[in-house]
Design a protein around this motif. Structure first.
Motif, PDB file in Angstrom:
ATOM      1  N   TYR A 360     -67.118   5.307  34.251  1.00 55.37           N
ATOM      2  CA  TYR A 360     -68.336   5.897  33.699  1.00 55.37           C
ATOM      3  C   TYR A 360     -68.820   6.940  34.690  1.00 55.37           C
ATOM      4  N   THR A 361     -69.053   8.152  34.233  1.00 62.38           N
ATOM      5  CA  THR A 361     -69.530   9.175  35.159  1.00 62.38           C
ATOM      6  C   THR A 361     -70.455  10.128  34.432  1.00 62.38           C
ATOM      7  N   ARG A 362     -71.649  10.283  34.972  1.00 64.17           N
ATOM      8  CA  ARG A 362     -72.717  11.042  34.310  1.00 64.17           C
ATOM      9  C   ARG A 362     -73.083  12.283  35.113  1.00 64.17           C
ATOM     10  N   ASP A 363     -72.841  13.448  34.533  1.00 64.35           N
ATOM     11  CA  ASP A 363     -73.277  14.724  35.110  1.00 64.35           C
ATOM     12  C   ASP A 363     -72.870  14.849  36.577  1.00 64.35           C
ATOM     13  N   THR A 364     -71.636  14.466  36.853  1.00 64.72           N
ATOM     14  CA  THR A 364     -71.105  14.486  38.217  1.00 64.72           C
ATOM     15  C   THR A 364     -69.875  15.370  38.339  1.00 64.72           C
ATOM     16  N   MET A 365     -69.036  15.383  37.306  1.00 54.97           N
ATOM     17  CA  MET A 365     -67.778  16.119  37.378  1.00 54.97           C
ATOM     18  C   MET A 365     -67.989  17.618  37.528  1.00 54.97           C
ATOM     19  N   LEU A 366     -69.205  18.110  37.261  1.00 54.11           N
ATOM     20  CA  LEU A 366     -69.486  19.527  37.457  1.00 54.11           C
ATOM     21  C   LEU A 366     -69.293  19.949  38.910  1.00 54.11           C
ATOM     22  N   HIS A 367     -69.359  18.964  39.850  1.00 53.37           N
ATOM     23  CA  HIS A 367     -69.136  19.259  41.264  1.00 53.37           C
ATOM     24  C   HIS A 367     -67.653  19.289  41.621  1.00 53.37           C
ATOM     25  N   VAL A 368     -66.784  18.859  40.720  1.00 53.96           N
ATOM     26  CA  VAL A 368     -65.363  18.659  41.025  1.00 53.96           C
ATOM     27  C   VAL A 368     -64.537  19.850  40.543  1.00 53.96           C
ATOM     28  N   LYS A 369     -63.828  20.485  41.460  1.00 57.76           N
ATOM     29  CA  LYS A 369     -62.986  21.626  41.103  1.00 57.76           C
ATOM     30  C   LYS A 369     -61.687  21.179  40.450  1.00 57.76           C
ATOM     31  N   ASP A 370     -61.005  20.225  41.076  1.00 67.86           N
ATOM     32  CA  ASP A 370     -59.696  19.783  40.583  1.00 67.86           C
ATOM     33  C   ASP A 370     -59.858  18.554  39.685  1.00 67.86           C
ATOM     34  N   LYS A 371     -60.405  18.754  38.516  1.00 72.07           N
ATOM     35  CA  LYS A 371     -60.605  17.644  37.590  1.00 72.07           C
ATOM     36  C   LYS A 371     -59.283  17.024  37.121  1.00 72.07           C
ATOM     37  N   PRO A 372     -58.239  17.796  36.815  1.00 72.92           N
ATOM     38  CA  PRO A 372     -56.993  17.178  36.329  1.00 72.92           C
ATOM     39  C   PRO A 372     -56.439  16.104  37.253  1.00 72.92           C
ATOM     40  N   THR A 373     -56.456  16.367  38.571  1.00 72.90           N
ATOM     41  CA  THR A 373     -55.948  15.370  39.522  1.00 72.90           C
ATOM     42  C   THR A 373     -56.794  14.107  39.495  1.00 72.90           C
ATOM     43  N   LEU A 374     -58.118  14.284  39.469  1.00 69.86           N
ATOM     44  CA  LEU A 374     -59.007  13.131  39.463  1.00 69.86           C
ATOM     45  C   LEU A 374     -58.871  12.345  38.157  1.00 69.86           C
ATOM     46  N   PHE A 375     -58.718  13.040  37.036  1.00 72.36           N
ATOM     47  CA  PHE A 375     -58.561  12.351  35.752  1.00 72.36           C
ATOM     48  C   PHE A 375     -57.277  11.520  35.726  1.00 72.36           C
ATOM     49  N   ARG A 376     -56.240  11.997  36.397  1.00 78.13           N
ATOM     50  CA  ARG A 376     -54.994  11.197  36.467  1.00 78.13           C
ATOM     51  C   ARG A 376     -55.218   9.930  37.288  1.00 78.13           C
ATOM     52  N   SER A 377     -56.031  10.034  38.339  1.00 78.00           N
ATOM     53  CA  SER A 377     -56.364   8.833  39.116  1.00 78.00           C
ATOM     54  C   SER A 377     -57.179   7.863  38.261  1.00 78.00           C
ATOM     55  N   PHE A 378     -58.146   8.401  37.513  1.00 75.21           N
ATOM     56  CA  PHE A 378     -58.939   7.551  36.626  1.00 75.21           C
ATOM     57  C   PHE A 378     -58.034   6.792  35.659  1.00 75.21           C
ATOM     58  N   TYR A 379     -57.060   7.489  35.122  1.00 79.37           N
ATOM     59  CA  TYR A 379     -56.146   6.867  34.157  1.00 79.37           C
ATOM     60  C   TYR A 379     -55.410   5.691  34.798  1.00 79.37           C
TER      61      TYR A 379
END
Length: 498
Positions: A360-379
């Motif tokens: 769960y993440t609320r209005d935080t990913m706007l700070h993250v440049k490399d979202k694809p890498t982080l989303f793979r970790s989330f998965y």
């Protein structure tokens, strides 16, 4: 274990602390060291957790301060190149040596960590890791500050300090006629070590960078107790790359800024809509008792307390802001929820695969440049069938206006249109993607928040000043305008790991 100095009232705190520990270590048992009748059970879960939080120390030089009877000494000795185990109770040192003396890389020292004589045993710039477990709470405030100054000098460049303390109140159930322990607020320790600096003979300046600060999960799970807090610091050159964290804690989420945001969003919240929006969004998750939730960018914990309190789930909240996590930990005390907090960079965190039911993440990913890498970790961190829920600022597909471009640049944001955002989640492996444009709701919420602020205008100005009031109103109205034109958008994304 370690003593303190005089308390300013003509009483020598050192003698008080020594008397206290002589009394409570008479039988030299784990129960006595942990001051808890259930110590044996807690130790099985808590000790591996504490050790897992340490940086690699294979072949390294390690000092264990307040070693007691050696609950951690043997474990540290198995990896360290050399280990110095220090305690000020002679009988405890002898017990530790009888248990762990077969480790040839360990030296045992009976000494007071506050004594100048410690410098005879530890050279400056010679240590890779300083470890202590329940030590600083037996020192006076002044002695904590002095010891921090000595610790940073003992460390090599890049070396680490790990310590764990009881905050706010005692945890163990041992009866005590007198308890001289200092149960401080976590922010005291954070401030002391954050402000600790030194210079070497070459003119290089060093400081301590906070790598992590979290509750000990074993106490959260077994006692619903968040007052066991640990810190990991690293000695770095002062020009090190802490710019973003400094921005967060010095500007975006200074202590004052957090309190201002709470005036807008409500106590415990620093994102759009506060509790009302949180209730609506969390209802989409179908939470069940016993599930485990990871909240990335948890802020001061309002959403975590709501989920744990209303759905009986376990929540791990992480945030990069020291100020946020310090407040979250303080507010968790006494709530009896299964919530633990960790000040950490989500890119540097590593959880076992299939750990969480929900991310769960609320209005935080706007700070993250490399979202694809982080989303793979989330998965990977989600269990099969687990859900991810994100709300975030987004942008339209048209070129931003100069005003919006400046807003993005000033905030250090990385915004995407909703289609691109959803595609990044699908590329990470997620299925059953739901994308909802919540911009109209965003605009309505901003209007409600401005109306609420107007009603408490005098109180707000009295606490924060008229300039702050005008600045908040201007920012909210600007977001309203951008939202109404669909230049700045607010997206809701829900997906599953099949």
């Amino acid at each position: 274990m370690a003593p303190g100095n005089g308390n300013g009232n003509g009483v020598n705190e050192r003698d008080i602390q020594k008397s206290y520990w002589v009394q409570h270590s008479a039988d030299l048992s784990v129960e006595a060291m942990m001051l808890d009748s259930k110590a044996a059970h807690l130790d099985k879960e808590e000790r591996p957790e504490v050790l897992s939080l340490l940086p690699p120390c294979e072949g390294k030089s390690v000092i264990e301060l307040g070693a007691g009877i050696g609950r951690f000494t043997g474990e540290l000795a198995q990896k360290a190149g050399q280990l110095l185990a220090v305690d000020f109770i002679e009988s405890a040192v002898k017990k530790n040596e009888s248990i762990n003396g077969h480790h040839k890389n360990v030296k045992f020292l009976c000494a007071d960590v506050t004594s100048p004589n410690m410098s005879n045993s530890v050279s400056e710039g010679s240590v890779d890791l300083i470890f202590s477990n329940w030590l600083l709470m037996y020192l006076s405030d002044n002695e904590v500050e002095k010891l921090a100054e000595r610790m940073i000098k003992w460390l090599k460049d890049g070396g680490y300090i790990f310590f764990r303390e009881s905050c706010f109140h005692q945890s163990g159930d041992s009866k005590r006629k007198h308890n001289p322990t200092h149960y401080r607020e976590p922010r005291f320790y954070t401030k002391v070590f954050k402000e600790c600096q030194m210079s070497d003979d070459m003119g290089n300046s060093f400081e301590l960078s906070l790598i992590g600060c979290k509750c000990i999960g074993a106490y959260v799970r077994n006692k619903k107790n968040q007052n066991q807090v640990c810190w990991l610091w690293q000695k770095v050159k002062s020009e090190g790359d802490r710019g973003f964290q400094r921005f967060l804690d010095g500007v975006e989420y200074s202590h004052k800024s957090i309190l201002r945001y709470e005036q807008m969003y409500g106590p415990g919240f620093v994102s759009t809509g506060g509790l009302e929006t949180t209730k609506e969004i969390v209802s989409k998750l179908g939470l069940k008792p016993g599930q485990k939730v990871l909240d990335v960018g948890c802020g001061v914990g309002g959403g975590d307390f709501y989920m744990a309190g209303h759905f009986d789930v376990e929540v791990v909240g992480i945030d990069l802001s020291i100020n946020m996590i310090s407040l979250a930990i303080e507010r968790a005390i006494g709530l009896n929820y299964a919530v633990e907090f960790d000040c950490a960079d989500c890119f540097k965190k590593s959880y076992p695969d299939n750990t969480f039911d929900v991310i769960y993440t609320r209005d935080t990913m706007l700070h993250v440049k490399d979202k694809p890498t982080l989303f793979r970790s989330f998965y990977k961190w989600l269990k099969p069938g687990g859900k991810i829920l994100i709300t975030d600022y987004c942008k339209s597909t048209r070129s931003p206006s100069s005003e919006f471009a400046e807003y993005i640049k000033k905030g250090g944001y990385y915004l995407h249109d909703m289609t691109t955002y959803g595609k990044m989640l699908e590329d990470a492996g997620f299925d059953d993607l739901i994308v909802e444009d919540q911009t109209d709701q965003f605009v309505k919420t901003l209007e409600k928040e401005l109306d609420a602020l107007e009603k408490k205008k005098e109180d707000f100005i009295r606490e924060f000043g008229e300039d702050d009031y005008n600045e908040i109103v201007e920012r909210w109205k600007a977001k309203q305008s951008r939202g109404a034109s669909k230049e700045q958008m607010w997206g809701l994304f829900i997906a599953k790991k099949i």
